[in-house]
Motif scaffolding. Structure first.
Motif, short mmCIF file in Angstrom:
data_model
loop_
_atom_site.label_atom_id
_atom_site.label_comp_id
_atom_site.label_asym_id
_atom_site.label_seq_id
_atom_site.Cartn_x
_atom_site.Cartn_y
_atom_site.Cartn_z
N VAL A 24 -11.86 7.19 11.60
CA VAL A 24 -11.40 8.31 10.99
C VAL A 24 -10.45 9.35 11.76
O VAL A 24 -10.98 9.67 12.74
CB VAL A 24 -12.35 9.23 10.43
N ALA A 25 -9.36 9.86 11.18
CA ALA A 25 -8.53 10.82 11.91
C ALA A 25 -8.77 12.24 11.32
O ALA A 25 -8.17 12.54 10.23
CB ALA A 25 -7.15 10.36 11.70
N VAL A 26 -9.83 12.75 12.07
CA VAL A 26 -10.33 14.37 11.58
C VAL A 26 -9.39 15.11 12.38
O VAL A 26 -9.45 15.05 13.55
CB VAL A 26 -11.88 14.43 11.94
N THR A 27 -8.77 15.94 11.63
CA THR A 27 -8.01 17.06 12.23
C THR A 27 -8.55 18.50 11.79
O THR A 27 -9.18 18.66 10.81
CB THR A 27 -6.68 16.85 11.57
N ASP A 28 -8.29 19.37 12.83
CA ASP A 28 -8.94 20.83 12.56
C ASP A 28 -7.61 21.57 12.01
O ASP A 28 -6.61 21.09 11.86
CB ASP A 28 -9.53 21.36 13.67
N ASP A 29 -7.94 22.89 11.94
CA ASP A 29 -6.98 23.84 11.08
C ASP A 29 -5.58 23.97 12.18
O ASP A 29 -4.76 24.30 11.74
CB ASP A 29 -7.60 25.33 10.90
N ALA A 30 -6.11 23.70 13.27
CA ALA A 30 -5.04 23.87 14.56
C ALA A 30 -4.18 22.56 14.57
O ALA A 30 -3.08 22.60 15.52
CB ALA A 30 -5.64 24.38 15.87
#
Length: 156
Positions: A24-30
């Motif tokens: 899983v490529a989890v990204t944050d708000d940044a």
């Protein structure tokens, strides 16, 4: 248990198992990407692992991220299918796998990043820092596709 990854190597051992894996490529708000430094080879990678027979792809993906990073995620899309038979992974217990990897997109919905038995570090990494991290080139390909935010999933 240690592992060694081979790609298009005539000296690679012959696979004795096909494994369906999810990452899983989890990204944050940044826009940073969640990565783990694997305990079995010291390389950086997306969190993920093999599916259990009783799971769906999204269930396996959510479980693996939780086990490896401590984070709860929801699946939001698909990056691609990675099935190149030239990629072989050998483990010290004698398993030599050819992996069918499904890479999904996700977003964090809870938890705190922690290391597990399978990782030595967990970090949110800006795309601009990826080139400085040691990782197998198959992970780099997947991360390139994540950053490109392709309109259609990669199939290869």
């Amino acid at each position: 248990m240690a592992r060694t990854e081979f790609f298009d190597d005539p000296h690679a051992p012959k696979p004795n198992r096909l494994v369906v894996g999810v990452a899983v490529a989890v990204t944050d708000d940044a826009g940073r990407i969640l990565l783990q430094r694997r305990a079995d080879n010291g390389l950086w990678a997306l969190p993920g692992g093999g599916m259990d027979l009783t799971e769906s792809v999204p269930q396996a993906a959510v479980r693996e991220v939780k086990e490896e990073t401590g984070l709860e995620v929801e699946i939001t899309g698909i990056v691609g299918l990675y099935t190149d038979a030239r990629h072989v992974i050998a483990y010290t217990d004698g398993e030599v796998r050819r992996q069918f990897a499904i890479v999904l997109r996700g977003r964090m919905i809870g938890g705190e990043p922690v290391v597990s038995e399978e990782s030595t570090e967990v970090a949110w990494v800006p795309g601009s820092d990826l080139d400085s991290l040691p990782m197998h080139h198959t992970q780099r390909l997947r991360l390139t596709h994540v950053i490109e935010d392709r309109p259609e999933p990669y199939i290869g």
